[in-house]
Design a protein around this motif. Structure first.
Motif, short mmCIF file in Angstrom:
data_model
loop_
_atom_site.label_atom_id
_atom_site.label_comp_id
_atom_site.label_asym_id
_atom_site.label_seq_id
_atom_site.Cartn_x
_atom_site.Cartn_y
_atom_site.Cartn_z
N ASP A 161 0.86 -1.19 0.00
CA ASP A 161 0.00 0.00 0.00
C ASP A 161 0.89 1.23 0.00
OD1 ASP A 161 -1.75 2.05 0.45
OD2 ASP A 161 -2.90 1.01 1.99
N GLU A 162 0.66 2.13 -0.92
CA GLU A 162 1.50 3.32 -1.01
C GLU A 162 1.35 4.21 0.22
OE1 GLU A 162 2.71 6.80 -4.22
OE2 GLU A 162 1.06 5.41 -4.64
N THR A 163 0.15 4.23 0.83
CA THR A 163 -0.05 5.03 2.04
C THR A 163 0.84 4.53 3.17
OG1 THR A 163 -2.35 5.45 1.39
CG2 THR A 163 -1.77 5.85 3.69
N LYS A 164 0.89 3.21 3.34
CA LYS A 164 1.76 2.64 4.37
C LYS A 164 3.22 2.91 4.05
CE LYS A 164 -1.28 -1.14 5.88
NZ LYS A 164 -1.39 -2.60 6.04
N LEU A 165 3.56 2.87 2.77
CA LEU A 165 4.94 3.14 2.38
C LEU A 165 5.34 4.55 2.78
CD1 LEU A 165 7.46 2.20 0.66
CD2 LEU A 165 6.38 3.44 -1.23
N ARG A 166 4.50 5.54 2.49
CA ARG A 166 4.82 6.92 2.83
C ARG A 166 4.88 7.12 4.34
NH1 ARG A 166 7.34 7.34 -1.44
NH2 ARG A 166 6.08 7.21 -3.35
N MET A 167 3.97 6.45 5.08
CA MET A 167 3.99 6.57 6.53
C MET A 167 5.28 6.00 7.11
SD MET A 167 1.37 4.89 9.33
CE MET A 167 -0.07 5.50 8.45
N ALA A 168 5.68 4.81 6.65
CA ALA A 168 6.91 4.20 7.15
C ALA A 168 8.13 5.02 6.74
CB ALA A 168 7.03 2.77 6.62
N GLU A 169 8.12 5.54 5.53
CA GLU A 169 9.23 6.36 5.05
C GLU A 169 9.40 7.60 5.93
OE1 GLU A 169 8.59 8.06 1.22
OE2 GLU A 169 10.70 7.97 0.69
N GLY A 170 8.29 8.29 6.21
CA GLY A 170 8.36 9.47 7.07
C GLY A 170 8.79 9.14 8.48
N LEU A 171 8.32 7.98 9.01
CA LEU A 171 8.69 7.58 10.37
C LEU A 171 10.19 7.30 10.47
CD1 LEU A 171 8.02 6.73 13.26
CD2 LEU A 171 7.44 4.46 12.39
N VAL A 172 10.74 6.59 9.50
CA VAL A 172 12.17 6.28 9.53
C VAL A 172 13.00 7.56 9.45
CG1 VAL A 172 14.05 5.13 8.29
CG2 VAL A 172 11.86 3.96 8.60
N ARG A 173 12.58 8.50 8.62
CA ARG A 173 13.31 9.77 8.51
C ARG A 173 13.27 10.53 9.84
NH1 ARG A 173 14.93 11.11 3.47
NH2 ARG A 173 13.87 10.15 1.67
#
Length: 402
Positions: A93-105
């Motif tokens: 899911d692209e939404t989950k991808l963006r959420m995880a990406e922002g969290l890691v950053r």
């Protein structure tokens, strides 16, 4: 792998058998057996690569044996991989991808600023990411740095509001289930005020009520008698201040242990007062405690109204005070739920399960009461219509009278 493409498994006949079936290779894993995200055949796998310059900070971000990344995978339903200074994020899911990406950053930014990242911090960060709350807004509010150089900060929005309420108001109530950090944060604020010389002493108190059992007479002086009841406050104090300094504080009276029963008649000036386990105070004790507050003092009252150990028939002062002081200036009520639990993840599930069980039991009790009351009302109505005076129905005329 380009974005939007599906992983394709290609099997080639290596000529091992005449029937075309592949000879099993026991020396290497079979193709296509690697761990993948659960996804439908038509669902694409979205991938993102995050580049970080400092490998040491990346290792701190990932944790020992990549335990931080594994926890993010479990909480957000994504897949993370580490390749040197790269963190590869994959999700169906692209939404989950963006959420995880922002969290890691955001986690990397905290580490880069010198924040010591622990597993429980990552666990709470996943909850904040799901709510869309920036991590720096919560984790950046430093309450106190302990003697072990551990930075004490709020771990969620409820704790953030709780800390701000203590700063703004002189009487604060922290009400919620076990494990939400009510007592620990109150002690952290008390030690912080003491170190900054904003108060002259810390007063710790709680009602001497056992949890469902009687311990009988306890040996020792008054401090030794109440010591078992105040052990959670001691644990929090020793976690923030080294043992020698904490012992010196108690010997000089800078940190005072006072049983709630002996508080009557005192006026506490320039003090930070913590009343723990306040659900076990009676209504009279709560009024008595709140009227001890002197000039330059703060009082923090913590408790869990679902764990009252008072004898049957005695009302809890913590429940009554929510109705009495609602809307009074300078008094704040901060409420926590199972979402705010910062202990072992199972504690949150235990609290949620008990809340659900209690709600179902109350519903059954109310349903049983309603069923018992319905026949009673029906019987009264029948008697009133047939033979009850004043029922509104005309009575039959007596024989022989017009």
């Amino acid at each position: 792998m380009p974005q939007g493409a599906r992983p394709v498994t290609v099997e080639t006949n290596l000529g091992g058998r005449a029937d075309g079936r592949r000879r099993p290779d026991r020396g290497a894993p079979r193709l296509g057996t690697e761990k993948r995200l659960p996804q439908s055949a038509a669902e694409p796998l979205h991938t993102s690569r995050l580049e970080f310059a400092d490998n040491d900070k990346v290792r701190a971000l990932c944790g020992a044996h990549n335990e931080h990344l594994k926890l993010v995978e479990k909480r957000l339903g994504v897949q993370l991989g580490l390749r040197g200074g790269q963190v590869v994020v994959s999700a169906g899911d692209e939404t989950k991808l963006r959420m995880a990406e922002g969290l890691v950053r955001e986690l990397y930014d905290l580490v880069a600023e010198g924040y010591p990242l622990y597993l429980e911090d990552v666990d709470q960060a996943t909850k904040l990411a799901a709510q869309g709350v920036p991590l720096r807004e919560v984790f950046g509010d430093t309450v106190f740095v302990s003697s072990r150089h551990r930075v004490i900060t709020p771990k969620g929005l409820a704790q953030k509001r709780y800390i701000q309420a203590i700063r703004d108001d002189d009487i604060v109530f922290g009400v919620g289930p076990a494990g939400t950090g009510k007592t620990y944060l109150a002690m952290a604020m008390a030690v912080s005020y003491l170190v900054e010389r904003r108060v002259k002493r810390i007063v710790l108190t709680r009602p001497a009520v056992e949890a469902g059992e009687k311990l009988g007479f306890l040996p020792g002086d008054i401090a030794e008698k109440v010591n078992p009841y105040l052990r959670p406050l001691y644990d929090a104090l020793f976690d923030m201040v080294d043992y020698e300094k904490a012992t010196a504080f108690m010997e000089r009276g800078t940190v005072e242990v006072a049983p709630l029963a002996f508080m009557r008649g005192r006026t506490l000036n320039d003090s930070f007062i913590i009343l723990d386990e306040a659900q076990n105070t009676t209504e009279e004790q709560m009024k008595m405690f709140l009227t001890r507050l002197g000039y330059g003092s703060k009082a923090v009252v913590t408790g869990d109204v679902t764990q009252v150990d008072l004898p049957s028939g005695r009302g809890s002062g913590l429940i009554e005070v929510q109705k009495v002081l609602r809307g009074v200036d300078g008094v704040s009520f901060c409420f926590f739920s199972e979402v705010d639990v910062v202990r072992h993840p199972l504690v949150q599930e235990v609290v949620r399960a008990y809340d659900l069980f209690e709600a179902e039991r109350r519903a059954r009790v109310e349903a049983a009461k309603s069923e018992r009351q319905e026949p009673v009302r029906g019987e009264k109505g029948d008697r009133g219509e047939v033979e009850g005076p004043g029922s509104g129905a005309p009575r039959p005329a007596a024989a022989g009278k017009e």
